[in-house]
Design an enzyme around this catalytic site. Structure first.
Site, PDB file in Angstrom:
ATOM      1  N   GLU A   1       5.725  -6.123   7.545  1.00  0.00           N
ATOM      2  CA  GLU A   1       5.118  -5.054   8.348  1.00  0.00           C
ATOM      3  C   GLU A   1       5.778  -4.802   9.699  1.00  0.00           C
ATOM      4  O   GLU A   1       5.806  -3.665  10.171  1.00  0.00           O
ATOM      5  CB  GLU A   1       3.621  -5.345   8.543  1.00  0.00           C
ATOM      6  CG  GLU A   1       2.770  -5.110   7.314  1.00  0.00           C
ATOM      7  CD  GLU A   1       2.838  -6.236   6.293  1.00  0.00           C
ATOM      8  OE1 GLU A   1       2.231  -6.114   5.209  1.00  0.00           O
ATOM      9  OE2 GLU A   1       3.500  -7.256   6.581  1.00  0.00           O
TER      10      GLU A   1
ATOM     11  N   GLY B   1       0.363  -5.162   0.684  1.00  0.00           N
ATOM     12  CA  GLY B   1      -0.865  -5.059  -0.102  1.00  0.00           C
ATOM     13  C   GLY B   1      -0.784  -5.764  -1.440  1.00  0.00           C
ATOM     14  O   GLY B   1      -1.809  -6.170  -1.992  1.00  0.00           O
TER      15      GLY B   1
ATOM     16  N   GLY C   1       0.829  -1.196   0.000  1.00  0.00           N
ATOM     17  CA  GLY C   1       0.000   0.000   0.000  1.00  0.00           C
ATOM     18  C   GLY C   1       0.867   1.250   0.000  1.00  0.00           C
ATOM     19  O   GLY C   1       2.088   1.188   0.178  1.00  0.00           O
TER      20      GLY C   1
ATOM     21  N   ASP D   1      -1.382  -7.574   7.334  1.00  0.00           N
ATOM     22  CA  ASP D   1      -2.819  -7.370   7.125  1.00  0.00           C
ATOM     23  C   ASP D   1      -3.191  -7.912   5.750  1.00  0.00           C
ATOM     24  O   ASP D   1      -2.584  -8.855   5.278  1.00  0.00           O
ATOM     25  CB  ASP D   1      -3.186  -5.892   7.291  1.00  0.00           C
ATOM     26  CG  ASP D   1      -2.559  -4.981   6.245  1.00  0.00           C
ATOM     27  OD1 ASP D   1      -1.512  -5.355   5.665  1.00  0.00           O
ATOM     28  OD2 ASP D   1      -3.095  -3.884   5.994  1.00  0.00           O
TER      29      ASP D   1
END
Length: 355
Positions: A136, A113, A64, A144
């Site tokens: 992350e 992402g 992301g 996530d």
């Protein structure tokens, strides 16, 4: 020019992530446009399969747009990031349940992402160039986009290793961990794309799938499972550093450089994901955790150190694992009330894709 391109060739519809200077990092607009395209193609009888690729030589997608998340967490109220994650996680769930073959070409770097828009697909292709990671914890965040769901399903404790350390894996190890399905040499990708335009997906794959070069994780399963099966991050680190195996010691040192809070929340997230079952339930949990990360200091600090200033010396708070309490971890899983993602009810009525 748009950051994501769409076209149809034969009966294959193509999504091309097109931000090569940012390694095709996802923006909110890109997520919304991909979802809109999937809606149109789902009901188009002329489209038999969807193919995801990225422009540039470096990879499919670096994740992301974490610079935007950094600025929102530091200077805003977090609502922009929360809105992005809400639509992104819904897209991840949609990809996992898409009724037509969703062919993700995971060539080059695929992180964060990027894993979310590829590894939930029904056909996941890796090459000798693939480097897949959920990094992350190195930026004070937690895996996530359904990452804890995918890694919880990996054999033994391989998923725990990848979740905590953020270590990238190549083609063979991605296949071993269940993050991919097929190996195709990168030189064969143009021919595969041509075949997908006119052949059923199975037939197109049969022309190009090969055995991947050897991986690394299988040889380390003994020490990986023994160390990462521990109940706490502190015990995992202690076991790693006590092993008479250079790779284990290196892993232990790398682990202790990550955010102590992110490490403990990640381990809790992964272990809970194993019990939650359906992807939608895990995404609901990840949404709570992601929202909570916006309120802590480590996400902003981690992105600053790794991406913005690039000094690689984040000042984590707290600094030590021992200073992160069970109560600190539990706060990341607190219900959000009316702000919940709310995907879980769909999990009981949606069937797995069969093609």
């Amino acid at each position: 020019m748009s950051d994501v391109q769409f076209h149809v060739t034969g009966h294959a519809a193509h999504i091309t992530l097109d931000r090569p200077k940012a390694l095709n990092a996802l923006t909110h607009d890109m997520v919304l446009r991909i979802d809109e395209a999937l809606t149109g193609w789902e009901h188009d009888p002329a489209v038999g399969a969807v193919v995801l690729t990225g422009t540039g030589e470096r990879g499919l997608c670096a994740g992301g747009d974490i610079r935007a998340i950094h600025d929102d967490a530091r200077d805003g109220d977090g609502t922009a990031s929360a809105a992005f994650w809400r639509d992104e996680y819904r897209l991840n769930a949609r990809i996992a349940r898409y009724p037509k073959p969703y062919v993700a070409v995971m060539d080059g770097i695929v992180m964060g992402g990027g894993v979310g828009v590829s590894a939930h697909g029904s056909v996941r292709i890796v090459t000798e160039r693939s480097r897949i990671a959920m990094p992350e914890t190195g930026i004070g965040f937690v895996p996530d986009v359904g990452g804890t769901y995918l890694l919880a399903l990996a054999p033994g404790e391989l998923g725990t290793l990848l979740a905590l350390t953020g270590a990238p894996v190549g083609a063979a190890d991605a296949l071993l961990c269940g993050l991919a399905d097929h190996f195709v040499p990168s030189a064969a990708l143009p021919a595969l794309a041509d075949d997908l335009a006119g052949l059923p997906v199975r037939d197109a794959l049969a022309r190009h799938v090969q055995e991947p070069p050897p991986g690394q994780l299988a040889a380390g399963r003994t020490w990986i499972d023994a160390c990462f099966s521990a109940g706490t991050v502190e015990e995992i680190a202690r076991r790693l550093l006590a092993q008479d195996v250079p790779a284990a010691d290196e892993t232990g040192v790398a682990l202790l450089a990550k955010s102590p809070t992110a490490l403990k929340v990640t381990l809790a997230s992964l272990r809970r994901a194993r019990r939650l079952g359906a992807l939608e339930r895990v995404l609901d949990q990840e949404y709570r955790v992601s929202r909570a990360c916006l309120r802590g200091p480590d996400l902003v600090e981690g992105i600053r150190a790794q991406v913005i200033d690039k000094d690689r010396t984040p000042n984590w708070s707290p600094k030590a694992l021992a200073d992160v309490t069970e109560a600190d971890v539990e706060r990341f899983f607190a219900p959000l009330g009316e702000q919940e993602l709310g995907l879980a009810p769909a999990a009981d009525t949606t069937e797995e894709v069969v093609w």
